[in-house]
Motif scaffolding. Structure first.
Motif, PDB file in Angstrom:
ATOM      1  N   ASP A 139      35.175 119.926  56.108  1.00 31.33           N
ATOM      2  CA  ASP A 139      36.405 119.176  56.340  1.00 31.33           C
ATOM      3  C   ASP A 139      37.379 119.456  55.201  1.00 31.33           C
ATOM      4  O   ASP A 139      37.332 118.810  54.151  1.00 31.33           O
ATOM      5  CB  ASP A 139      36.118 117.668  56.428  1.00 31.33           C
ATOM      6  CG  ASP A 139      37.378 116.865  56.746  1.00 31.33           C
ATOM      7  OD1 ASP A 139      38.448 117.477  56.943  1.00 31.33           O
ATOM      8  OD2 ASP A 139      37.286 115.619  56.794  1.00 31.33           O
TER       9      ASP A 139
ATOM     10  N   THR B  14      40.316 118.689  54.749  1.00 29.26           N
ATOM     11  CA  THR B  14      41.272 117.614  54.444  1.00 29.26           C
ATOM     12  C   THR B  14      40.651 116.517  53.578  1.00 29.26           C
ATOM     13  O   THR B  14      41.380 115.694  53.024  1.00 29.26           O
ATOM     14  CB  THR B  14      41.799 116.980  55.741  1.00 29.26           C
ATOM     15  OG1 THR B  14      40.707 116.354  56.448  1.00 29.26           O
ATOM     16  CG2 THR B  14      42.425 118.040  56.644  1.00 29.26           C
ATOM     17  N   ALA B  15      39.330 116.489  53.469  1.00 31.32           N
ATOM     18  CA  ALA B  15      38.655 115.446  52.693  1.00 31.32           C
ATOM     19  C   ALA B  15      38.676 115.800  51.205  1.00 31.32           C
ATOM     20  O   ALA B  15      38.670 116.974  50.839  1.00 31.32           O
ATOM     21  CB  ALA B  15      37.209 115.287  53.170  1.00 31.32           C
TER      22      ALA B  15
END
Length: 365
Positions: A229, A231-232
């Motif tokens: 991920d 975006t994390a």
């Protein structure tokens, strides 16, 4: 004329003003004259002159005195600044060099103090782009003998080739293992080859379990997630634990043995294109642990490529620019970009290098 700033030598604006007056006088000058011309009180002038004298920039005549109240009957004259200021700058350079030399010892004292205060602090959890990026940069600067790296997306900081070139220039042996997905931009493979010209040893593999950086087998930074991920906020461990670093170095050496040297830029073969089938086969063999393996178990396309797709792939693999490909296929640059997007989507590729490997794995080239 106003003097350039002498603040780096510890001379403030008032003292610099007094110094300028003495320099321009051509002979010794008394305190009262400076006070009157520069509109400064006598005590301020005497303080400035004595500071300049202590720095070796002016001298004081022997026939005068400095009273307890700060007044002076002495005259002051300038020492040739080409000698005096140069000597002062040289002395400051030596002091700064000593301070730079002390940084390593001071850092060691700091680390020892942290370890004594918190014996469990040899391994620290980092969270966020700033913390992880800062530590990665620290390790790059800190390395003096060896740097090991697993390179795979998602990325926390942008590539800084100059930092790595600096490390290579000071004799650091730099080894990096990339994944096919590491080549996320058109210039990525060229960048790796530029670093290779400076001494980086680079290999490529299909995938890597973590992101890793190890400096001198003394400090390691290893990602702990999330890698799926982008975006994390990134999370990583930084450790000086000898046992953990040894295990990470063993993991690196194991992957290094099975990884494939990064392919040369596409200019070597007879027809101008690299042998992508060989690249794909060797990657598959390395992943399976069998150097003699072929593309066994690799998914194939549900259809053969069209003539246009095959021609486009050949030009891409040959390293041709968009302008050359568009002219060769007699299409507009916009149409070419659309075809490339469609082709990359079909192959599940993110860039030209990846497309060449995937096309070879499917038997398209």
């Amino acid at each position: 004329m106003p003097l350039p700033s002498l603040a780096a030598l510890g001379i403030d604006a008032v003292t610099a003003d007094v110094y300028e007056f003495v320099l321009s006088s051509g002979d010794t000058v008394d305190v009262g004259t400076i006070s009157a011309v520069r509109a400064l009180d006598v005590a301020t002038v005497v303080t400035a002159l004595e500071q300049l004298r202590n720095l070796g920039l002016v001298h004081r005549t022997a026939d005068g005195t400095v009273a307890a109240d700060g007044t002076s009957t002495a005259g002051y004259g300038a020492v040739d600044p080409r000698v005096a200021v140069s000597a002062l700058v040289a002395a400051r350079d030596e002091q700064l060099a000593d301070a730079r030399t002390a940084v390593t010892d001071l850092g060691a004292l700091f680390d020892d103090g942290r370890r004594q205060a918190d014996p469990s602090g040899s391994t620290t959890v980092l969270t966020g782009h700033a913390a992880v990026g800062d530590w990665y940069s620290r390790l790059q600067h800190r390395a003096r003998h060896e740097f090991l790296a697993f390179d795979r997306p998602p990325y926390v900081v942008a590539t800084n080739e100059s930092v790595e070139r600096g490390a290579l220039g000071r004799g650091v042996r730099w080894r990096a293992i990339y994944t096919v997905a590491s080549f996320t931009g058109d210039g990525s493979l060229q960048g790796i080859h530029r670093l290779g010209a400076h001494g980086e040893e680079a290999r490529v593999t299909h995938d890597l379990p973590v992101k890793l950086a190890v400096a001198d087998r003394a400090v390691a930074l290893v990602s702990v997630g999330p890698l799926d991920d982008p975006t994390a906020p990134p999370e990583a461990l930084v450790t000086e634990s000898p046992a953990l670093i040894a295990a990470l170095c063993d993991l690196f050496e194991s992957r290094w043995r099975t990884a494939l040297p990064v392919p040369a830029l596409p200019t070597a073969s007879v027809d101008g294109s690299p042998d992508w089938a060989e690249v794909a086969a060797r990657l598959a063999a390395a992943t399976s642990g069998d150097e003699g393996a072929v593309l066994e178990g690799v998914p194939t396309a549900s259809r053969p490529p069209t003539v246009d797709e095959r021609d486009l792939l050949a030009l891409v693999a040959a390293g041709a620019t968009d302008e050359v490909i568009a002219a060769q296929l007699r299409v507009s640059p916009r149409t070419l970009r659309r075809r490339l997007r469609d082709l990359f989507d079909e192959l599940g590729a993110s860039n030209r290098f990846h497309a060449g490997v995937e096309a070879a794995r499917r038997g398209w080239v």
